[in-house]
Design a protein around this motif. Structure first.
Motif, PDB file in Angstrom:
ATOM      1  N   ILE A 127       0.076  -1.857  -3.462  1.00 30.12           N
ATOM      2  CA  ILE A 127      -0.461  -0.505  -3.576  1.00 30.12           C
ATOM      3  C   ILE A 127       0.697   0.473  -3.494  1.00 30.12           C
ATOM      4  O   ILE A 127       1.772   0.141  -2.981  1.00 30.12           O
ATOM      5  N   ALA A 128       0.487   1.676  -3.990  1.00 22.11           N
ATOM      6  CA  ALA A 128       1.529   2.701  -3.974  1.00 22.11           C
ATOM      7  C   ALA A 128       1.225   3.739  -2.907  1.00 22.11           C
ATOM      8  O   ALA A 128       0.074   4.123  -2.704  1.00 22.11           O
ATOM      9  N   LEU A 129       2.262   4.191  -2.227  1.00 22.20           N
ATOM     10  CA  LEU A 129       2.185   5.346  -1.345  1.00 22.20           C
ATOM     11  C   LEU A 129       2.940   6.467  -2.041  1.00 22.20           C
ATOM     12  O   LEU A 129       4.161   6.413  -2.193  1.00 22.20           O
ATOM     13  N   ALA A 184       0.379  -0.617   9.377  1.00 19.37           N
ATOM     14  CA  ALA A 184      -0.614  -1.248  10.253  1.00 19.37           C
ATOM     15  C   ALA A 184      -1.882  -1.588   9.473  1.00 19.37           C
ATOM     16  O   ALA A 184      -2.484  -2.645   9.679  1.00 19.37           O
ATOM     17  N   GLY A 185      -2.287  -0.712   8.569  1.00 19.32           N
ATOM     18  CA  GLY A 185      -3.480  -0.968   7.771  1.00 19.32           C
ATOM     19  C   GLY A 185      -3.315  -2.121   6.811  1.00 19.32           C
ATOM     20  O   GLY A 185      -4.277  -2.825   6.495  1.00 19.32           O
ATOM     21  N   LEU A 186      -2.093  -2.338   6.347  1.00 21.56           N
ATOM     22  CA  LEU A 186      -1.832  -3.432   5.403  1.00 21.56           C
ATOM     23  C   LEU A 186      -1.676  -4.781   6.097  1.00 21.56           C
ATOM     24  O   LEU A 186      -1.724  -5.821   5.434  1.00 21.56           O
ATOM     25  N   SER A 187      -1.484  -4.771   7.411  1.00 19.93           N
ATOM     26  CA  SER A 187      -1.244  -6.010   8.142  1.00 19.93           C
ATOM     27  C   SER A 187      -2.342  -7.030   7.895  1.00 19.93           C
ATOM     28  O   SER A 187      -3.530  -6.752   8.059  1.00 19.93           O
ATOM     29  N   GLY A 188      -1.938  -8.210   7.469  1.00 20.25           N
ATOM     30  CA  GLY A 188      -2.877  -9.294   7.227  1.00 20.25           C
ATOM     31  C   GLY A 188      -3.561  -9.240   5.880  1.00 20.25           C
ATOM     32  O   GLY A 188      -4.329 -10.147   5.530  1.00 20.25           O
ATOM     33  N   SER A 189      -3.287  -8.217   5.072  1.00 22.44           N
ATOM     34  CA  SER A 189      -3.967  -8.089   3.772  1.00 22.44           C
ATOM     35  C   SER A 189      -3.271  -8.870   2.666  1.00 22.44           C
ATOM     36  O   SER A 189      -3.865  -9.118   1.610  1.00 22.44           O
ATOM     37  N   GLY A 190      -2.003  -9.238   2.874  1.00 22.96           N
ATOM     38  CA  GLY A 190      -1.251  -9.915   1.831  1.00 22.96           C
ATOM     39  C   GLY A 190      -0.772  -8.971   0.740  1.00 22.96           C
ATOM     40  O   GLY A 190      -0.233  -9.425  -0.274  1.00 22.96           O
ATOM     41  N   MET A 191      -0.925  -7.674   0.937  1.00 17.76           N
ATOM     42  CA  MET A 191      -0.527  -6.704  -0.070  1.00 17.76           C
ATOM     43  C   MET A 191       0.814  -6.070   0.287  1.00 17.76           C
ATOM     44  O   MET A 191       1.159  -5.930   1.459  1.00 17.76           O
ATOM     45  N   GLN A 192       1.557  -5.694  -0.736  1.00 20.54           N
ATOM     46  CA  GLN A 192       2.852  -5.060  -0.562  1.00 20.54           C
ATOM     47  C   GLN A 192       2.742  -3.567  -0.857  1.00 20.54           C
ATOM     48  O   GLN A 192       1.809  -3.113  -1.513  1.00 20.54           O
TER      49      GLN A 192
END
Length: 338
Positions: free
Chosen positions: A69-71, A95-103
């Motif tokens: 995803i882009a910030l 923190a929100g991306l933790s465990g999602s497997g997304m970069q």
């Protein structure tokens, strides 16, 4: 003796150990719907016991996802690096991306041309969704992204009328709390260094401050707009002192602007808080290290970053019944500057 390396477990092995079909195992691993809780748990246990690691390239080709995803920060690079607000947003997003497997892909739109190129890049399938932070005016980017079908979530209320979900702090109440606090401290000539006119945060904090002043039956001593930077706060404080030398209370709509204002007050021989009480907004690390420590309105910046990330992931995964907007509370943190 050289030990032979064990071949990596396959999806078929995961399905066999879990006692489910290959397609069910695949859906469970990819976080898709139509998988029972019992089957999902069995697949999770099988993945753990076998040490299975999915082929991310194959998964991307199969799902047509990039797993990233882009910030998007709609500010110049020097502004982003100087303002602790953005670092705290980034911590929340991480923190929100933790465990999602997304970069995460970090992008900055520094001018209109760069913004146009950025929009084209995002709409070309390079990411699965976008988080957009620090919007100015009627920025067309959110509508452009949403119209292309790209999931997008905003940090901050948009000024333009766009059908895009957002997460924000209760800036209006925060401004009202700042005004009420200065009134309670016995200040008679209260001014404000407001944020930019083209940002919802600046508009809402000023609106709340005005409401607090009206509730206390006080006339504002002065209003000067600045750009959420220390230099902007310093310039605004010089303008206020020149036009309203009687000022004895100041609400700055960001901690950075408050720090700049405090420097000018010291240079002018004004004691803080004896002569002029100062209140900031953010409750950043700057508030704790300022001299004297700065009273500030706390907004939950890390939680905002985490919330927009979780909301975007839910949108990417087509999770139903998500709120169109989330407003997180603000609170006043009193310190020695007031």
């Amino acid at each position: 003796m050289v030990e032979q390396s064990r071949e990596m477990p396959t999806l078929d092995e995961v399905a066999r150990v879990a006692g489910v079909s290959r397609s069910t195992a695949s859906r469970a691993i990819n976080g898709q719907v139509y998988v029972s809780a019992k089957a999902r748990e069995a697949v999770t246990n099988a993945v753990a016991s076998l040490g299975y690691s999915p082929n991310l390239l194959a998964r991307s080709l199969a799902t047509k996802r990039t797993n990233s995803i882009a910030l998007v920060l709609s500010e110049r690079g020097d502004t982003v690096l100087a303002d602790p607000f953005f670092a705290r947003v980034l911590r929340g997003v991480h923190a929100g991306l933790s465990g999602s497997g997304m970069q995460l892909v970090l992008l900055m739109a520094q001018d209109e041309q760069a913004q146009g190129e950025l929009g084209q890049y995002l709409c070309a399938g390079h990411v699965d969704g976008a988080l957009v932070v620090s919007l100015h005016g009627d920025d067309p980017l959110p509508d452009q992204l949403a119209s292309s079908g790209l999931p997008v979530v905003l940090l901050g209320r948009p000024l333009a009328k766009v059908d895009v979900p957002y997460v924000d702090a209760d800036n209006s109440t925060g401004g009202e709390l700042a005004a009420a606090h200065l009134v309670e401290r016995g200040r008679r000539h209260i001014a404000t260094i407001a944020g930019p006119r083209d940002m919802a945060a600046g508009i809402d904090r000023l609106s709340g401050w005005r409401r607090g002043m009206t509730a206390a039956k006080r006339r504002p001593a002065g209003v000067v707009h600045a750009d959420f930077t220390a230099a902007g706060g310093a310039a605004a404080m010089r303008e206020l002192l020149a036009a309203h030398p009687e000022v004895d209370g100041v609400f700055a709509a960001s901690d950075l602007m408050a720090v700049g204002a405090m420097q000018v007050l010291r240079e002018a021989g004004r004691r803080i808080p004896q002569d002029v009480a100062v209140v900031g907004f953010d409750d950043s690390e700057l508030a704790e290290t300022a001299v004297p420590p700065l009273t500030s309105v706390r907004q939950p910046i890390e939680e905002m970053g985490r919330a927009i990330t979780l909301r975007l992931i839910a949108q990417i995964n087509a999770v139903a019944d998500q709120p169109s907007s989330v407003l997180l509370p603000t609170e006043l943190v009193p310190r020695e500057s007031s």
